[in-house]
Enzyme design. Structure first.
Site: not given
Ligand code: GAR
Length: 193
Positions: A14, A69, A94, A97, A111, A113, A148, A177-178
């Site tokens: 992403n 944290r 991941m 926060l 973010n 998700h 969260l 799609q992301e």
């Molecule tokens: C992505 O699918 C993102 O939506 C997810 O981790 C992946 C990271 O992929 N995020 C979460 O689960 C956050 N809770 P990437 O490192 O290739 O972008």
């Protein structure tokens, strides 16, 4: 120039999609914005090398080096703030926060998700969608709040769940799609922060 700081923990696909969009769409000229830095909590995050090769400043704030944290978030905040960010973008970051961290960037932290929030916050979203018999799944870009995977929804995309899907095949369909919606959402938001 508005600085975007992207936080990653792993592959960083992403992040790469956002960096490519910034280059191809000339965000520097059109939006007065740039990806100023990519920061990871994991030294072995693959995306770090990709970002470095793309000419972007990178840094690691390893959560394992901190007692909890609060001190980790304080160190992360210091690293982010070196770049005076207009926007902080969590891209597969991941870590949960602290409320103080989130408050510090209120209104300028987002973010992505991999579910259609408010369904399936947390982990294992694709398996949970399959197990529930969902006919559609998808992805959400949202403002980050202290809770969260909550916060105002900025963008979503929907994909079908196919009868023979596994968590991996569904994740791959969602990920394409992301890569489309996250750069678009960041470009829209950067005009407003
Ligand atoms: C992505 O699918 C993102 O939506 C997810 O981790 C992946 C990271 O992929 N995020 C979460 O689960 C956050 N809770 P990437 O490192 O290739 O972008």
């Amino acid at each position: 120039m508005k600085n975007i700081v992207i936080l990653i923990s792993g592959t960083g696909s992403n992040m790469a999609a956002i960096v490519r969009a910034a280059q191809q769409q000339d965000w520097a000229r059109r939006l007065d914005a740039r990806v100023a830095a990519v920061i990871s909590n994991r030294p072995d995050a693959k995306g770090l090398a990709w970002a470095r090769e793309a000419g972007i400043a990178t840094a690691v704030v390893d959560h394992k080096a901190y007692a909890g944290r609060e001190p980790f978030d304080a160190a992360l905040m210091a690293e982010i703030d070196r770049h005076t960010p207009a926007l902080v973008v969590l891209a597969g970051f991941m870590r949960i926060l602290t409320p103080g961290f989130v408050a510090h960037y209120a209104g300028r932290i987002v973010n992505i998700h991999p579910s259609l929030l408010p369904a399936f916050p947390g982990l294992h979203t694709h398996q949970r969608a399959i197990d529930m018999g969902c006919r559609v799944a998808g992805v959400t870009v949202h403002q980050v709040t202290a809770e969260l995977d909550h916060g105002a929804i900025l963008a979503q995309a929907v994909v079908p769940v196919l009868p023979d899907d596994t968590a991996d095949t569904l994740a791959a369909r969602v990920l394409t799609q992301e890569h489309l919606i996250y750069p678009r959402a960041v470009a829209e938001l950067i005009l407003r922060v």
